[in-house]
Motif scaffolding. Structure first.
Motif, PDB file in Angstrom:
ATOM      1  N   LYS A  55      68.959  25.781 -95.723  1.00 30.10           N
ATOM      2  CA  LYS A  55      67.735  25.252 -96.325  1.00 30.10           C
ATOM      3  C   LYS A  55      67.423  23.881 -95.738  1.00 30.10           C
ATOM      4  O   LYS A  55      68.293  23.189 -95.223  1.00 30.10           O
ATOM      5  CB  LYS A  55      67.905  25.122 -97.845  1.00 30.10           C
ATOM      6  N   LEU A  56      66.161  23.493 -95.849  1.00 25.35           N
ATOM      7  CA  LEU A  56      65.753  22.168 -95.411  1.00 25.35           C
ATOM      8  C   LEU A  56      66.232  21.143 -96.433  1.00 25.35           C
ATOM      9  O   LEU A  56      66.100  21.359 -97.634  1.00 25.35           O
ATOM     10  CB  LEU A  56      64.229  22.090 -95.284  1.00 25.35           C
ATOM     11  N   PRO A  57      66.792  20.049 -95.992  1.00 25.34           N
ATOM     12  CA  PRO A  57      67.249  19.013 -96.922  1.00 25.34           C
ATOM     13  C   PRO A  57      66.060  18.255 -97.503  1.00 25.34           C
ATOM     14  O   PRO A  57      65.565  17.295 -96.922  1.00 25.34           O
ATOM     15  CB  PRO A  57      68.145  18.118 -96.072  1.00 25.34           C
ATOM     16  N   ASP A  58      65.583  18.710 -98.653  1.00 27.57           N
ATOM     17  CA  ASP A  58      64.354  18.172 -99.232  1.00 27.57           C
ATOM     18  C   ASP A  58      64.498  16.746 -99.749  1.00 27.57           C
ATOM     19  O   ASP A  58      63.512  16.094-100.044  1.00 27.57           O
ATOM     20  CB  ASP A  58      63.828  19.082-100.325  1.00 27.57           C
ATOM     21  N   HIS A  59      65.711  16.238 -99.837  1.00 26.81           N
ATOM     22  CA  HIS A  59      65.906  14.859-100.299  1.00 26.81           C
ATOM     23  C   HIS A  59      65.684  13.834 -99.184  1.00 26.81           C
ATOM     24  O   HIS A  59      65.545  12.655 -99.455  1.00 26.81           O
ATOM     25  CB  HIS A  59      67.317  14.681-100.864  1.00 26.81           C
ATOM     26  N   LEU A  60      65.639  14.293 -97.937  1.00 24.75           N
ATOM     27  CA  LEU A  60      65.467  13.361 -96.822  1.00 24.75           C
ATOM     28  C   LEU A  60      64.003  12.956 -96.688  1.00 24.75           C
ATOM     29  O   LEU A  60      63.110  13.802 -96.743  1.00 24.75           O
ATOM     30  CB  LEU A  60      65.896  14.003 -95.498  1.00 24.75           C
ATOM     31  N   SER A  61      63.792  11.691 -96.473  1.00 22.79           N
ATOM     32  CA  SER A  61      62.440  11.239 -96.174  1.00 22.79           C
ATOM     33  C   SER A  61      62.103  11.652 -94.738  1.00 22.79           C
ATOM     34  O   SER A  61      62.999  11.981 -93.943  1.00 22.79           O
ATOM     35  CB  SER A  61      62.349   9.714 -96.301  1.00 22.79           C
ATOM     36  N   VAL A  62      60.840  11.633 -94.426  1.00 22.62           N
ATOM     37  CA  VAL A  62      60.413  11.940 -93.066  1.00 22.62           C
ATOM     38  C   VAL A  62      61.073  10.966 -92.086  1.00 22.62           C
ATOM     39  O   VAL A  62      61.559  11.359 -91.033  1.00 22.62           O
ATOM     40  CB  VAL A  62      58.868  11.895 -92.949  1.00 22.62           C
ATOM     41  N   THR A  66      57.195  16.695 -98.510  1.00 23.45           N
ATOM     42  CA  THR A  66      58.119  15.688 -97.978  1.00 23.45           C
ATOM     43  C   THR A  66      58.108  15.678 -96.453  1.00 23.45           C
ATOM     44  O   THR A  66      58.210  14.626 -95.837  1.00 23.45           O
ATOM     45  CB  THR A  66      59.557  15.991 -98.466  1.00 23.45           C
ATOM     46  N   ILE A  67      57.988  16.853 -95.828  1.00 21.90           N
ATOM     47  CA  ILE A  67      58.225  16.958 -94.391  1.00 21.90           C
ATOM     48  C   ILE A  67      56.984  17.188 -93.546  1.00 21.90           C
ATOM     49  O   ILE A  67      57.090  17.301 -92.346  1.00 21.90           O
ATOM     50  CB  ILE A  67      59.213  18.109 -94.113  1.00 21.90           C
ATOM     51  N   ARG A  68      55.827  17.235 -94.137  1.00 20.96           N
ATOM     52  CA  ARG A  68      54.651  17.689 -93.390  1.00 20.96           C
ATOM     53  C   ARG A  68      54.319  16.855 -92.159  1.00 20.96           C
ATOM     54  O   ARG A  68      53.670  17.332 -91.255  1.00 20.96           O
ATOM     55  CB  ARG A  68      53.449  17.811 -94.308  1.00 20.96           C
ATOM     56  N   HIS A  69      54.758  15.607 -92.110  1.00 23.59           N
ATOM     57  CA  HIS A  69      54.428  14.772 -90.957  1.00 23.59           C
ATOM     58  C   HIS A  69      55.569  14.679 -89.950  1.00 23.59           C
ATOM     59  O   HIS A  69      55.447  14.008 -88.946  1.00 23.59           O
ATOM     60  CB  HIS A  69      54.030  13.372 -91.415  1.00 23.59           C
ATOM     61  N   SER A  70      56.676  15.334 -90.229  1.00 20.74           N
ATOM     62  CA  SER A  70      57.816  15.243 -89.329  1.00 20.74           C
ATOM     63  C   SER A  70      57.645  16.227 -88.183  1.00 20.74           C
ATOM     64  O   SER A  70      57.329  17.384 -88.404  1.00 20.74           O
ATOM     65  CB  SER A  70      59.107  15.559 -90.086  1.00 20.74           C
ATOM     66  N   PRO A  71      57.858  15.778 -86.942  1.00 21.31           N
ATOM     67  CA  PRO A  71      57.684  16.685 -85.812  1.00 21.31           C
ATOM     68  C   PRO A  71      58.739  17.782 -85.766  1.00 21.31           C
ATOM     69  O   PRO A  71      58.480  18.866 -85.292  1.00 21.31           O
ATOM     70  CB  PRO A  71      57.799  15.769 -84.593  1.00 21.31           C
TER      71      PRO A  71
END
Length: 117
Positions: A59-66, A11-16
């Protein structure tokens, strides 16, 4: 890495910058954004989305889109927060956040009453 970590990474791999729920809540307070509704409005999402993110704690909010995470980060950057990764450190250790000092007006001190005696 467990299955949950893999899902979050996808989900987050492209978020800076990725923020934990606790960091979002702390930054919201620091930025003087009083309500989850206000942060949601500024970031272009619902109050429920912000509340769910903050509820994730450390924890990282895994429901959020990038896109949603980037929008939240931009709100905090506009308020003056700076996100950085010290040279030589890995992203898995998390980004560092610099919160510039915010001048808070100090309340007037009430004079202490002297005990009569």
């Amino acid at each position: 890495m467990n299955e949950d970590d893999v899902a979050v990474a996808r989900t987050i791999r492209h978020s800076p910058v990725m923020l934990t729920g606790s960091q979002i809540k702390t930054l919201r307070t620091w930025a003087r954004i009083e309500t989850q509704d206000e942060l949601g409005r500024r970031a272009g999402m619902s109050r429920a989305t912000v509340a769910r993110a903050e509820k994730m704690g450390d924890k990282l909010p895994d429901h959020l889109s990038v896109a949603n995470m980037i929008s939240i980060v931009k709100v905090f950057e506009q308020a003056g927060a700076q996100f950085y990764l010290p040279q030589g450190e890995a992203l898995e250790q998390g980004v560092h956040i610099y919160y510039p000092p915010r001048p808070y007006p100090l309340p007037a001190l009430e004079p202490k009453e002297e005990p009569s005696g």
